[in-house]
Design an enzyme around this catalytic site. Structure first.
Site, short mmCIF file in Angstrom:
data_model
loop_
_atom_site.label_atom_id
_atom_site.label_comp_id
_atom_site.label_asym_id
_atom_site.label_seq_id
_atom_site.Cartn_x
_atom_site.Cartn_y
_atom_site.Cartn_z
N GLU A 158 1.39 -3.76 8.80
CA GLU A 158 1.52 -3.46 10.23
C GLU A 158 2.53 -2.33 10.48
O GLU A 158 3.35 -2.39 11.39
CB GLU A 158 1.89 -4.72 11.01
CG GLU A 158 0.80 -5.79 10.95
CD GLU A 158 1.11 -7.00 11.79
OE1 GLU A 158 0.19 -7.52 12.46
OE2 GLU A 158 2.28 -7.46 11.80
N GLU A 235 -5.85 -10.18 9.31
CA GLU A 235 -5.16 -11.33 9.89
C GLU A 235 -5.93 -11.77 11.13
O GLU A 235 -5.84 -11.14 12.18
CB GLU A 235 -3.71 -10.99 10.28
CG GLU A 235 -2.80 -10.74 9.11
CD GLU A 235 -1.34 -10.57 9.52
OE1 GLU A 235 -0.99 -10.96 10.66
OE2 GLU A 235 -0.56 -10.04 8.71
#
Length: 590
Positions: A158, A235
């Site tokens: 991320e 995710e």
């Protein structure tokens, strides 16, 4: 030797198209004795892949000192997955987020106050390189290209939510390649333009997206940047985590099952975050900072497919049903259910007051100014500052500039109150929540006990040193010359206990009790009537408790208990009217 890659917009394994149905299980949040139990349940649900992060701070707790045994034995975890016929996705990036302390970065990085994190800054890269020189050779034999189960590896996590230094991403990628990592490399980011632009290397590395709902939108955005590669959600947030003081998060299975069905129907691959959450044992919980500092609770149940203790949930059954529409479920014999026991009430019979034990826990150091934990070589736990203040002085406001995270204030060992980083005002005006003291003519000793409640694991406030970061004032005047005790609480063997005595004022105290177990089983420790602190079972740090909730029990896995006598030590920061606890059969998380 096997090959896993991309061809014509699909994942290919050994020349055949494959759809990845993966679930996240963090070995470092589960007792090793239970790894196979959790992985068997993953496979029985229809998943073909397990994904895990690798937290740098667990494996290099002190610079140059490495740990790969016990709960840190990632190689054994991968070997078990391989034995069960599962693919493995590994995320060993320096930063992992994961609601884990400092996002997996080691606290000792902050001993250098000039450190720059997660960018092309040579002192940071040197630390990463030293770590990778040890870690990646352990993973290399487990790559699918070497006959192992690892099919893909992440270079950063991320990153587009944090920065845009693509030269840094290139450096990490090349560092993996130079150390023999020849499997598919990927990044994972939110499905927004700035996140994908900042966190991806589209021409060389697979980009994946993270989301908790509306998969079509995120996949459409990813396709704008990467039209010729497989769609994968790295995710899929099918649950959520809790902060202290919030309500426990629960997400129904109907929407989760529907969204999974839509992803599989569209040919996308998916990784459930989490399949099984586990527990933030010890001081490893992280924290968030959006509008204020928010520490994460000890439980990482996540409302996942398996609950914190590994039990199958309704969400598991619903997801298994969806997957069975697309594949024939494997023939897997599930392990025997793990027994749960209620061991009843245990009374603490001995105590050791913190201020009487400081020299048993650490050597004091003298400093002109208060220093942070990191400056003193401490990573986790508590830190105690003490100084002499001359008198007389009229009622004066105590100002901590700044405190990370929560400080208990004492004058001549008498409790004055709490200063919290979220509501502490540096001005001179005394508000209702401020602490102000009068100093008598003979002077007084000011004590400040600071708890590190977990370093921030996500976002722009990631650099989060602990303790008193600048100084302590009475009104306008800074106070100097401090005696400081670091209190990592990693060894309590030197504590001198005595019989419990009544105490009129709150004093941080270690309480000890012994209890017998005839047959070990999983159980849950309830601390009704206690306020805030940490629990140690047979020397193992179970984690934090706090009466503000939502979590009301601590999970106790059976491998931490002994048949026969067991020792419980509770470090209570405030007060308990009756020092008893109860071991129950069920968790209470909200």
């Amino acid at each position: 030797m096997s090959s896993f890659g991309i061809h014509a917009g699909q994942f290919i394994y050994e020349g055949q198209p494959v759809q990845i149905i993966s679930g996240a299980i963090h070995y470092f949040r589960i007792m090793p004795a239970y790894w196979e139990d959790r992985l068997l349940k993953l496979k029985a649900c229809g998943f073909n892949t397990v994904e895990t992060y690798i937290p740098w701070n667990l494996h290099e707790p002190k610079e140059g000192v490495y740990s790969f045994e016990g709960i840190s034995n990632v190689v054994e975890f991968i070997d078990i997955a391989n034995k069960l016929g599962l693919f493995v996705i590994i995320r060993p990036s320096p930063y992992i987020c994961a609601e884990w302390e400092f996002g997996g970065l080691p606290a000792w990085l902050l001993e250098d106050s000039n450190m720059r994190l997660r960018c092309l800054y040579r002192p940071f890269l040197d630390k990463v390189d030293a770590y990778y020189d040890v870690l990646l050779p352990k993973l290399r034999p487990l790559l699918c290209t070497n006959g192992g189960p690892i099919i893909a590896m992440q270079i950063e996590n991320e990153y587009g939510s944090y920065g845009n230094d693509t030269l840094y991403l290139e450096y990490l990628k090349q560092g993996m390649i130079d150390r023999g990592i020849d499997v598919l490399l990927f990044t994972s980011d939110g499905g927004a333009d700035h996140m994908l632009q900042g966190g991806s290397l589209f021409s060389e590395v697979l980009a994946t997206v993270n989301f908790g709902s509306r998969p079509e939108g995120s996949f459409a955005k990813l396709a704008e940047y990467q039209p010729d590669k497989p769609m994968m959600c790295m995710e899929y947030w099918n649950g959520w985590f809790d902060h202290w003081g919030e309500e426990h998060h629960v997400r129904g299975y109907e929407g989760v099952a529907d969204e999974l069905n839509r992803m599989l129907q569209a040919g996308a691959s998916v990784n459930f975050y989490m399949f099984h959450g586990g527990t933030n044992f010890g001081f490893y919980n992280g924290a968030n900072y959006f509008h204020q500092y928010e520490p994460t609770v000890t439980s990482y149940d996540y409302d996942a497919l398996l609950d914190e203790s590994g039990e199958i949930t309704d969400k598991y059954l619903a997801i298994q049903k969806v997957i069975s529409r697309y594949i024939d479920l494997p023939s897997v014999t599930l392990p025997e259910p793990i027994q749960k026991r209620s061991y009843g009430t245990v009374r603490m019979t001995e105590q050791a007051k913190l201020f009487d034990q400081l020299d048993q826990l650490s050597e004091p150091v003298l400093r002109t100014c208060p220093e942070t934990m990191e400056q003193l070589g401490q990573d986790y736990g508590f830190i105690f500052y003490k100084t002499k203040v001359s008198g007389p002085r009229p009622k004066s406001k105590i100002v901590l500039q700044d405190v990370h995270d929560r400080a208990l204030i004492y004058l001549d060992d008498i409790y004055q109150g709490v200063i919290d980083r979220n509501n502490h005002d540096h001005s001179l005006e005394i508000q209702d929540h401020d602490i102000a003291v009068e100093i008598p003519e003979q002077g007084a000793t000011l004590g400040v006990l600071v708890e590190n409640q977990g370093r921030i694991n996500y976002g722009w406030m990631l650099k989060d040193p602990k303790g008193i970061t600048e100084g302590v004032r009475l009104e306008r005047q800074f106070l100097y010359h401090w005696e400081i005790h670091t209190l990592p609480l990693d060894d309590l063997s030197n504590l001198a206990f005595e019989q419990i005595q009544e105490c009129d004022t709150p004093v941080p105290t270690f309480y000890k009790g012994l209890f017998q177990v005839d047959e070990v089983a999983d159980t849950f420790l309830k601390l009704e009537g206690w306020t805030k602190g940490v629990v140690f079972l047979n020397g193992f740090n179970l984690g934090r408790y706090w009466s503000k909730g939502p979590q009301k029990t601590l999970y106790v896995p059976a491998p931490l208990l002994h048949a026969g006598e067991n020792e419980l030590i509770i470090f209570e920061l405030h007060h308990t009217l009756d020092p008893i606890v109860t071991f129950e059969k069920h968790a209470e998380l909200g």
